[in-house]
Motif scaffolding. Structure first.
Motif, mmCIF file in Angstrom:
data_model
loop_
_atom_site.group_PDB
_atom_site.id
_atom_site.type_symbol
_atom_site.label_atom_id
_atom_site.label_comp_id
_atom_site.label_asym_id
_atom_site.label_seq_id
_atom_site.Cartn_x
_atom_site.Cartn_y
_atom_site.Cartn_z
ATOM 1 N N LEU A 10 -1.137 29.436 -4.570
ATOM 2 C CA LEU A 10 -0.826 28.391 -5.532
ATOM 3 C C LEU A 10 -1.443 28.768 -6.876
ATOM 4 C CD1 LEU A 10 -1.316 25.144 -3.442
ATOM 5 C CD2 LEU A 10 0.810 26.000 -4.408
ATOM 6 N N ALA A 11 -0.666 28.608 -7.913
ATOM 7 C CA ALA A 11 -1.113 29.019 -9.248
ATOM 8 C C ALA A 11 -2.301 28.196 -9.715
ATOM 9 C CB ALA A 11 0.035 28.878 -10.244
ATOM 10 N N ARG A 12 -3.239 28.853 -10.366
ATOM 11 C CA ARG A 12 -4.328 28.138 -11.024
ATOM 12 C C ARG A 12 -3.849 27.654 -12.387
ATOM 13 N NH1 ARG A 12 -9.266 28.370 -8.830
ATOM 14 N NH2 ARG A 12 -9.546 29.719 -7.016
ATOM 15 N N SER A 13 -4.673 26.835 -13.032
ATOM 16 C CA SER A 13 -4.262 26.220 -14.304
ATOM 17 C C SER A 13 -3.873 27.267 -15.336
ATOM 18 C CB SER A 13 -5.393 25.337 -14.840
ATOM 19 O OG SER A 13 -5.647 24.258 -13.980
ATOM 20 N N ALA A 14 -4.663 28.341 -15.437
ATOM 21 C CA ALA A 14 -4.374 29.383 -16.427
ATOM 22 C C ALA A 14 -3.031 30.049 -16.138
ATOM 23 C CB ALA A 14 -5.494 30.422 -16.430
ATOM 24 N N GLN A 15 -2.715 30.235 -14.850
ATOM 25 C CA GLN A 15 -1.438 30.847 -14.491
ATOM 26 C C GLN A 15 -0.275 29.919 -14.787
ATOM 27 O OE1 GLN A 15 -2.666 31.677 -10.416
ATOM 28 N NE2 GLN A 15 -2.445 33.874 -10.784
ATOM 29 N N MET A 16 -0.476 28.612 -14.557
ATOM 30 C CA MET A 16 0.574 27.648 -14.891
ATOM 31 C C MET A 16 0.819 27.622 -16.397
ATOM 32 S SD MET A 16 1.932 26.250 -12.198
ATOM 33 C CE MET A 16 2.709 24.781 -12.891
ATOM 34 N N ARG A 17 -0.244 27.673 -17.181
ATOM 35 C CA ARG A 17 -0.082 27.685 -18.640
ATOM 36 C C ARG A 17 0.656 28.943 -19.085
ATOM 37 N NH1 ARG A 17 -5.276 25.170 -18.424
ATOM 38 N NH2 ARG A 17 -6.330 27.195 -18.585
ATOM 39 N N ALA A 18 0.356 30.075 -18.429
ATOM 40 C CA ALA A 18 1.037 31.328 -18.758
ATOM 41 C C ALA A 18 2.522 31.267 -18.429
ATOM 42 C CB ALA A 18 0.374 32.490 -18.020
ATOM 43 N N LEU A 19 2.871 30.417 -17.487
ATOM 44 C CA LEU A 19 4.280 30.235 -17.122
ATOM 45 C C LEU A 19 4.997 29.259 -18.050
ATOM 46 C CD1 LEU A 19 3.953 30.046 -13.222
ATOM 47 C CD2 LEU A 19 4.978 31.903 -14.553
ATOM 48 N N GLY A 20 4.256 28.679 -19.003
ATOM 49 C CA GLY A 20 4.882 27.788 -19.971
ATOM 50 C C GLY A 20 4.630 26.318 -19.751
ATOM 51 N N TYR A 21 3.563 25.977 -19.005
ATOM 52 C CA TYR A 21 3.229 24.579 -18.748
ATOM 53 C C TYR A 21 1.833 24.294 -19.319
ATOM 54 C CZ TYR A 21 7.179 25.024 -15.612
ATOM 55 O OH TYR A 21 8.432 25.255 -15.103
#
Length: 282
Positions: A10-21
């Protein structure tokens, strides 16, 4: 290619932000709230927009793994799902707490019940098997140990002489105390709970899920740890795919027995899970 190991998480917050969220969360496809975290591969790439978990475990509990989406069939090896990086508490804390249980009110109450001779013989074996512990103040520690025998945490609860919880004292967690004492570092790990008794399940084909740790202990003493393992969610809202996934993944036959006020909720969740996994029974 066949020797490559694919790891989904499951993506961490930094990874979600990198995906555009920017908020670290996406819109859940089931409840429509911005509480959804995607599964990503080892490089942080989005796997499938359907694959992820909703944080609203008590009200939505949507979760779809890559395997459920049919993606795992592309790979030569089974998918290993890593939800988050959990704390790993040194086993010495468990061993230390399991000594001197005589001063534990919960254990005294268990021993005072009108068991049969065979059931009474089960008591010590059950206490040892579940690693029931005692805190310095006499409270009971219900250790959460996963299937790989990693100690996630321990729920610390105080009981009265009649076996009921002492509601004058709020429960706490071992990991919270160890973070405060500097033993655990929140920068490198975090608490990720598991089923109470999960470490026993590898030895059994059948598993019965109940709500409270006390109920799991009583069932184990009454029936013995022979044909079925007894595990506890530790709360009404914890009967969900996230908690049961290790059992589902290893092909266990899962039975469940909720407390009276959780029957309709658990029945609903069980029916939802049975749409994907035909191994959950009441």
């Amino acid at each position: 290619m066949n020797d490559e190991k694919y790891i989904f998480s499951l993506a961490r917050s930094a990874q979600m932000r990198a995906l555009g969220y920017p908020s670290g969360k996406a819109i859940c496809p089931q409840c429509g709230r911005r509480t959804f975290v995607y599964f990503v591969d080892g490089s942080g790439n989005l796997i499938d927009e359907r694959c992820g978990r909703c944080d609203r475990e008590n009200h939505c509990s949507y979760m779809m793994t890559p395997k459920e989406a049919g993606i795992s069939g592309k790979f030569q090896k089974p998918v290993h799902v890593i939800i988050r990086k959990p704390f790993k508490i040194p086993l010495k804390y468990v061993m230390r707490s399991s000594k001197h249980l005589e001063g534990n009110t919960f254990v005294r109450w268990i021993r005072s019940l009108p068991w049969s001779a065979r059931q009474r013989e089960n008591i010590d074996n059950v206490l040892i098997a579940y690693h029931v512990g005692r805190a310095k103040d006499g409270s009971t520690i219900f250790w959460q140990i996963d299937g790989e025998y990693n100690v996630r945490s321990g729920k610390i609860m105080r009981y009265l002489d009649n076996g009921h919880r002492d509601k004058k004292h709020f429960g706490t967690w071992v990991h919270s105390r160890l973070v405060k004492d500097g033993v655990l570092d929140e920068k490198t790990g975090e608490y990720v709970g598991c089923l109470f008794g999960e470490h026993l399940c590898k030895n059994f084909r059948k598993v019965l899920v109940v709500e409270s740790e006390k109920s799991a202990i009583l069932c184990a003493v009454y029936y013995g740890l022979r044909d079925i393992a007894f595990v506890a969610t530790g709360g009404k809202g914890n009967f969900n795919k996230m908690k049961l996934f290790p059992l589902i993944e290893h092909g266990k036959t899962i039975f469940y027995c909720p407390d009276a006020d959780a029957v309709s909720d658990w029945d609903r969740k069980a029916m939802e899970m049975k749409n994907s996994y035909n191994q959950i029974y009441k």
